[in-house]
Design an enzyme around this catalytic site. Structure first.
Site, PDB file in Angstrom:
ATOM      1  N   ARG B 210      -7.669   4.239  -8.305  1.00  0.00           N
ATOM      2  CA  ARG B 210      -7.608   4.953  -9.576  1.00  0.00           C
ATOM      3  C   ARG B 210      -7.019   4.103 -10.704  1.00  0.00           C
ATOM      4  O   ARG B 210      -6.378   4.622 -11.610  1.00  0.00           O
ATOM      5  CB  ARG B 210      -6.809   6.246  -9.403  1.00  0.00           C
ATOM      6  N   GLY B 211      -7.254   2.789 -10.627  1.00  0.00           N
ATOM      7  CA  GLY B 211      -6.803   1.906 -11.706  1.00  0.00           C
ATOM      8  C   GLY B 211      -5.307   2.015 -11.916  1.00  0.00           C
ATOM      9  O   GLY B 211      -4.530   1.892 -10.970  1.00  0.00           O
ATOM     10  N   GLU B 212      -4.893   2.259 -13.159  1.00  0.00           N
ATOM     11  CA  GLU B 212      -3.466   2.296 -13.493  1.00  0.00           C
ATOM     12  C   GLU B 212      -2.719   3.433 -12.783  1.00  0.00           C
ATOM     13  O   GLU B 212      -1.493   3.476 -12.806  1.00  0.00           O
ATOM     14  CB  GLU B 212      -3.260   2.431 -15.008  1.00  0.00           C
ATOM     15  N   GLY B 214      -3.067   4.054  -9.506  1.00  0.00           N
ATOM     16  CA  GLY B 214      -2.831   3.730  -8.114  1.00  0.00           C
ATOM     17  C   GLY B 214      -3.947   4.160  -7.183  1.00  0.00           C
ATOM     18  O   GLY B 214      -5.109   4.250  -7.580  1.00  0.00           O
ATOM     19  N   ASP B 242     -11.475  -5.393  -6.136  1.00  0.00           N
ATOM     20  CA  ASP B 242     -11.855  -6.314  -5.053  1.00  0.00           C
ATOM     21  C   ASP B 242     -10.624  -7.020  -4.501  1.00  0.00           C
ATOM     22  O   ASP B 242     -10.513  -7.255  -3.301  1.00  0.00           O
ATOM     23  CB  ASP B 242     -12.875  -7.341  -5.571  1.00  0.00           C
TER      24      ASP B 242
END
Lengths: 310, 310
Positions: B210-212, B214, B242
């Site tokens: 979920r990106g920023e 986590g 990745d």
């Protein structure tokens, strides 16, 4: 209303309202209990005695006042005025992070000036829920030497009452706002930079609520990240943030301290109570919630987040 | 290229590319090292020997091949063909969760059919980075009895190759995708419901990036939530996912097991390496990164997330 002074009590000032809520998923709840101070007070009452400062109209349901009292919420600071209680009608989008206000009536809140009963003035823990910064300041003027003052605010005040808000923030050690408010207040998209700018305005501690993504807590140079409890269905997000703040401040008032370790536990307790709130409309889930339910979900948070330290 | 068999090795198949990246904040990086398998392999190489399966053109920088080898990345599975290496040009919005692909050339990847060197076929740990599901399946057909197979995918394959993807997922115990892909694959906005639907397709474990915000990890009935490391500046988010997967699989391959406790540690290690990747363009930060840096930030993750259990 009878005045009862309680040790370790927590004063909260804010709105007590009657809400009408529509969601895409769950339909409609008409004329149900609402208001930031209401959610806060009920959540905090699971941990500590609460003293509620606000105003309702003479249409406010007597059974809700009785429920507040039964929960240990002192109502000597809650004025009952002739007229209608504040009303809010909102509709949530399918993405529940977005909602529209369909109507708002301040009603008896219009012109309200919070006055604390004498017995509240030495409260050690004080929370200024989201109302105009000038009214929050007025409450702060009346408390003598609180151990911890927390506050919330909203986009409206950041937009139209920024000088008053900045004046207030110099006196507020703990600010509890959401990520959208943090961005607006700081002008920064990045939460670390936002936190630094906001803390430069006064607060030594800052909790940023991020809805389903949990909470970031900044204090000095340390950061604590707590996830939200993963829920399969959010029925009604109204009051989640106020419930969170109530759990945080309620736990701290009961613990009687605001050490780093206590604040982290408080954040998890706040997240736990908020996760229950959103499971039903209005405060319905909190009516049947028990401290045992809270402790059980606290332990689930432990298992949700724990990993080997080395 | 010389064939070296290594115990506990990790095979990865995917794209090795040359990227051109523009960000609103950091300017432009032209013709830099990129590709999902590249990020994955370099991240994993901090933990375990890696065997890279892919294809590059004869324009691919020799010094990057040398760097891969120096990092313990076996290149006997990396074909070098006459022609140009895959090229990708992307531009990030101010909100770095959003990016536009400005141009894409498959080049030598066009018509590529991955073939594993014999020494790779008994690899215990295998990762199928984001390429067409039919190619991922082809790799899986060649490995004998792996202990853990992980895979990634993307919106494109969910849209245009769903039958092949569903066929693949029945053979993939660990799927590592982002929240947008999870929503598209499941048709569910809520991550718990999305996870349940995706796991019904085959994977017994699922990591949602979920990106920023986590990572959420689902396995059986348990959920683990890991925050992202709070960064003041994300310079270039390319390859973060990745790199995360590379850290996860690399740690597990080194540990030689995929127990619940190891997977949680692996997720934190993956998050740590990803947090370094985004601090500079391309893989630049990973060129100077040390295992000590990783361990230090792992300990910061502990302090970022820990609270009293009772």
């Amino acid at each position: 209303m009878a005045e009862t002074k309680k040790a370790g009590a927590l004063v909260v000032v804010g709105s007590v309202a009657i809400d009408t809520i529509e969601t895409e998923q769950g339909g409609r709840a008409t004329e149900v209990l609402g208001g930031a101070a209401t959610y806060f007070a009920v959540a905090a009452s699971f941990f500590t005695p609460v003293q509620l400062v606000g105003v309702v109209g003479d249409d406010f349901p007597k059974q809700d006042l009785d429920w507040f009292r039964a929960r240990g919420i002192d109502l000597s600071g809650l004025e009952v005025r002739t007229g209608r209680t504040m009303r809010w009608t909102g509709r949530y989008h399918e993405d529940m992070n977005v909602r529209d206000t369909l109507s708002f009536e301040a009603n008896v809140f219009d012109g309200y000036m919070p006055t604390l009963p004498a017995a509240y003035c030495d409260a050690p823990f004080v929370f200024l829920a989201n109302i105009a910064p000038a009214l929050q300041a007025r409450v702060l003027d009346q408390v003598k030497s609180p151990r911890l003052v927390g506050a919330d605010t909203m986009n409206l005040w950041i937009d139209i009452a920024r000088p008053e808000l900045e004046q207030l923030l110099r006196r507020v050690p703990l600010l509890i706002i959401n990520d959208e408010e943090a961005r607006l207040l700081s002008g920064e998209r990045n939460m670390i930079r936002a936190a630094r700018k906001i803390m430069a305005l006064g607060p030594t501690s800052l909790m940023i609520k991020r809805g389903e993504y949990g909470v970031l807590y900044f204090s000095g140079d340390t950061v604590f990240s707590a996830p939200a409890y993963p829920l399969e269905e959010v029925f009604d997000p109204t009051g989640a943030g106020d419930t969170f703040a109530g759990g945080v401040m309620g736990y701290l008032a009961a613990a009687g301290d605001a050490s780093a370790a206590s604040v982290r536990k408080a954040i998890v307790y706040g997240s736990v109570v908020a996760s229950f709130t959103v499971e039903a409309f209005s405060l319905e889930r909190l009516r049947t919630l028990t401290r045992d339910d809270i402790e059980r979900r606290y332990r689930e948070f432990v298992s949700l987040t724990s990993f080997d330290v080395g």
